[in-house]
Design an enzyme around this catalytic site. Structure first.
Site, mmCIF file in Angstrom:
data_model
loop_
_atom_site.group_PDB
_atom_site.id
_atom_site.type_symbol
_atom_site.label_atom_id
_atom_site.label_comp_id
_atom_site.label_asym_id
_atom_site.label_seq_id
_atom_site.Cartn_x
_atom_site.Cartn_y
_atom_site.Cartn_z
ATOM 1 N N TYR A 183 0.852 -1.198 0.000
ATOM 2 C CA TYR A 183 0.000 0.000 0.000
ATOM 3 C C TYR A 183 0.881 1.238 0.000
ATOM 4 O O TYR A 183 1.798 1.357 0.823
ATOM 5 C CB TYR A 183 -0.880 -0.016 1.262
ATOM 6 C CG TYR A 183 -1.757 1.207 1.426
ATOM 7 C CD1 TYR A 183 -2.879 1.403 0.614
ATOM 8 C CD2 TYR A 183 -1.487 2.167 2.400
ATOM 9 C CE1 TYR A 183 -3.696 2.526 0.778
ATOM 10 C CE2 TYR A 183 -2.290 3.287 2.570
ATOM 11 C CZ TYR A 183 -3.397 3.456 1.747
ATOM 12 O OH TYR A 183 -4.196 4.559 1.915
ATOM 13 N N ASP A 215 9.323 2.405 0.430
ATOM 14 C CA ASP A 215 8.260 3.083 1.164
ATOM 15 C C ASP A 215 8.367 2.636 2.618
ATOM 16 O O ASP A 215 7.923 1.542 2.982
ATOM 17 C CB ASP A 215 6.904 2.726 0.542
ATOM 18 C CG ASP A 215 5.748 3.357 1.299
ATOM 19 O OD1 ASP A 215 5.981 3.948 2.377
ATOM 20 O OD2 ASP A 215 4.601 3.243 0.809
ATOM 21 N N LYS A 256 4.327 8.425 9.720
ATOM 22 C CA LYS A 256 3.991 7.739 10.978
ATOM 23 C C LYS A 256 4.980 8.002 12.118
ATOM 24 O O LYS A 256 4.937 9.049 12.737
ATOM 25 C CB LYS A 256 3.806 6.241 10.708
ATOM 26 C CG LYS A 256 2.661 6.001 9.694
ATOM 27 C CD LYS A 256 2.114 4.618 9.706
ATOM 28 C CE LYS A 256 1.157 4.327 8.569
ATOM 29 N NZ LYS A 256 -0.252 4.403 8.901
HETATM 30 N N1 PMP Z 1 2.783 3.772 2.635
HETATM 31 C C1 PMP Z 1 2.625 2.831 3.570
HETATM 32 C C2 PMP Z 1 3.552 1.663 3.594
HETATM 33 C C3 PMP Z 1 1.593 2.950 4.516
HETATM 34 O O1 PMP Z 1 1.432 1.994 5.422
HETATM 35 C C4 PMP Z 1 0.758 4.085 4.467
HETATM 36 C C5 PMP Z 1 -0.354 4.301 5.466
HETATM 37 N N2 PMP Z 1 -0.774 3.221 6.180
HETATM 38 C C6 PMP Z 1 0.978 5.044 3.470
HETATM 39 C C7 PMP Z 1 1.994 4.851 2.588
HETATM 40 C C8 PMP Z 1 0.113 6.270 3.367
HETATM 41 O O2 PMP Z 1 0.427 7.134 4.388
HETATM 42 P P1 PMP Z 1 -0.646 8.252 4.856
HETATM 43 O O3 PMP Z 1 -1.795 7.493 5.441
HETATM 44 O O4 PMP Z 1 0.111 9.058 5.868
HETATM 45 O O5 PMP Z 1 -1.026 9.025 3.655
#
Ligand code: PMP
Length: 432
Positions: free
Chosen positions: A145, A245, A273
């Site tokens: 994701y 990511d 995060k």
């Molecule tokens: N990349 C990863 C691996 C994630 O887990 C998430 C959110 N869970 C995101 C991107 C997106 O981040 P945000 O919710 O801060 O937009």
């Protein structure tokens, strides 16, 4: 063991539905059993909800709260900055210090840019990769994701029927309303299969490979031995940008993220995060010659709230705390204790299960026992039984995500873990 009531949360959510779509502001908060919660406050490892229940929290804001809820140093830093003003559309000393700390801690980080969410800095990474290579195609992986926007919300959680053959996965859309053309320059591969990446990159037309370096949005899956090294080599050989990511893994698996833990350095990496313990901060970091294209080639990157001073003060305090203290050795000890404890209880009650991942984020799956090594290994998971399990847990005072992930913080001490394991045993009895 008496069980909690959630009537007040239920009532407030249903009243809020008159004004707020579904009573929530993110689709990830919909449809949770027994109800999406209304939270009153958080402290250390605990949340107090609208019914007055005290819950041991393993959501941790979906990962950010690595120092627990309300760590004093972070709160104090944010308050002190708030007293100096809110937003300036100018640079601040805390922003520079936050950038310096990211560059000191993260192996790939020679330069950094800040944003407000993981979703948006990922877009900046993809744009930079296309600008730098002059190529269009992005390779992503099933089950990974990278935010909720059209061009990456493909094959995030496809069903077994939809996902096509492993050597040529279908691109499965993530939502109604998604632009079908947004996948024109996207290829989807299965993860943890080096030859699939090598073969695809050999065509020489891929701008970037983007992956979670440990797959934490579906299960919690480490890379196979040699996989990251192999992808790194294939990218270098073909002039392809490697993007990790690290929105979940960053500042969680180690102070230098997954790239430090596994010893493989990408060209670009995205963070969010845990970087600011719950303040809305994200970062794109990477090689100087790529990042400098924001300047020399005027590759566009903007955002009214980028490097918001209050959030930058929280970032500095969080990163100093992570760099100075024994957060990771604490999480290593307590995370292992919890993983082993949960696994042992499930075995004792003869419930087929798999507990795997990392002490700071691990995954519990029911209905499967073999190691989960890629997205397709998750098809056998008994999700409805797991929801019965998390429902039984929250009724007894432990809040864990229905998708199976458990996040740990520094505040989950031995007493909290022991209490959690008592509740886990009671919940397992209830579903056995
Ligand atoms: N990349 C990863 C691996 C994630 O887990 C998430 C959110 N869970 C995101 C991107 C997106 O981040 P945000 O919710 O801060 O937009």
């Amino acid at each position: 063991m008496s069980t909690n009531s959630f009537e007040s949360s239920k009532r407030k959510i249903s009243q809020a539905c008159q004004y707020l779509a579904g009573g929530v502001s993110s689709n990830f908060r919909l449809g949770i059993s027994p109800t999406p919660l209304v939270i009153h406050s958080g402290s250390g490892p605990y949340l107090i909800d609208a019914d007055g229940n005290r819950l041991i929290d393993y959501y941790l804001g979906m990962g950010p709260m690595i120092l627990g809820h309300n760590p004093q140093r972070v709160i104090d830093a944010a308050k002190a900055q708030l007293d100096r003003g809110i937003l300036f559309a100018g640079q601040t000393e805390v922003e520079f210090e936050a950038a310096r700390l990211v560059c000191e801690l993260v192996p790939c980080a020679e330069r950094v840019r800040f944003g407000s969410s993981g979703t948006e800095v990922i877009q900046a990474a993809l744009r930079l990769a296309r600008a730098a290579t002059g190529r269009q195609t992005i390779v992503k992986f099933e089950g990974h994701y990278h935010g909720w926007l059209d061009n990456v919300l493909w094959s995030v959680s496809p069903t077994a029927e939809m996902c096509g053959p492993a050597d040529n996965p279908a691109k499965v859309r993530g939502t109604p309303g998604q632009d079908p053309g947004s996948a024109d320059h996207l290829d989807v591969l299965v993860w943890n299969d080096l030859s699939a990446v090598e073969q695809r990159l050999a065509r020489g037309d891929v701008a970037a490979v983007i992956m979670e370096p440990a797959m934490c949005n579906t299960s919690a899956i480490p890379p196979r031995a040699g996989y990251l090294e192999g992808v790194r080599a294939a990218c270098s050989k073909t002039g392809t940008i490697l993007i990790f990511d690290e929105v979940i893994t960053g500042f969680r698996l180690s102070a230098g993220g997954a790239q430090k833990l596994f010893g493989v350095t990408p060209d670009l990496a995205t963070f969010g995060k845990a970087i600011a313990n719950g303040f809305p901060v994200a970062a794109l970091a990477g090689r100087a010659n790529l990042m400098e294209q924001f300047v020399s080639a005027r590759v566009m990157h903007g955002g009214t709230y980028n490097a918001h001073p209050v959030n930058m003060a929280a970032t500095v305090a969080t990163l100093q705390e992570l760099a100075d203290s024994d957060v990771y050795s604490h999480i290593e000890r307590r995370g292992r204790q919890l993983m082993e404890g949960v696994g042992e209880i499930l075995r004792r009650y003869s419930i087929p299960a798999r507990v795997q991942g990392f002490p700071g984020i691990f995954h519990v799956a029911l209905g499967v026992t073999k190691p989960i090594e890629s997205f397709r290994d998750t098809f056998g998971i008994d999700r409805s039984r797991y929801v019965r399990f998390t429902t039984a847990l929250i009724e007894r005072g432990v809040r864990a995500l229905e998708r199976g992930a458990w996040f740990l913080s520094r505040e989950h001490d031995e007493t909290v873990i022991e209490r959690t394991l008592e509740i886990v045993e009671a919940a397992v009895k209830a579903i056995a």
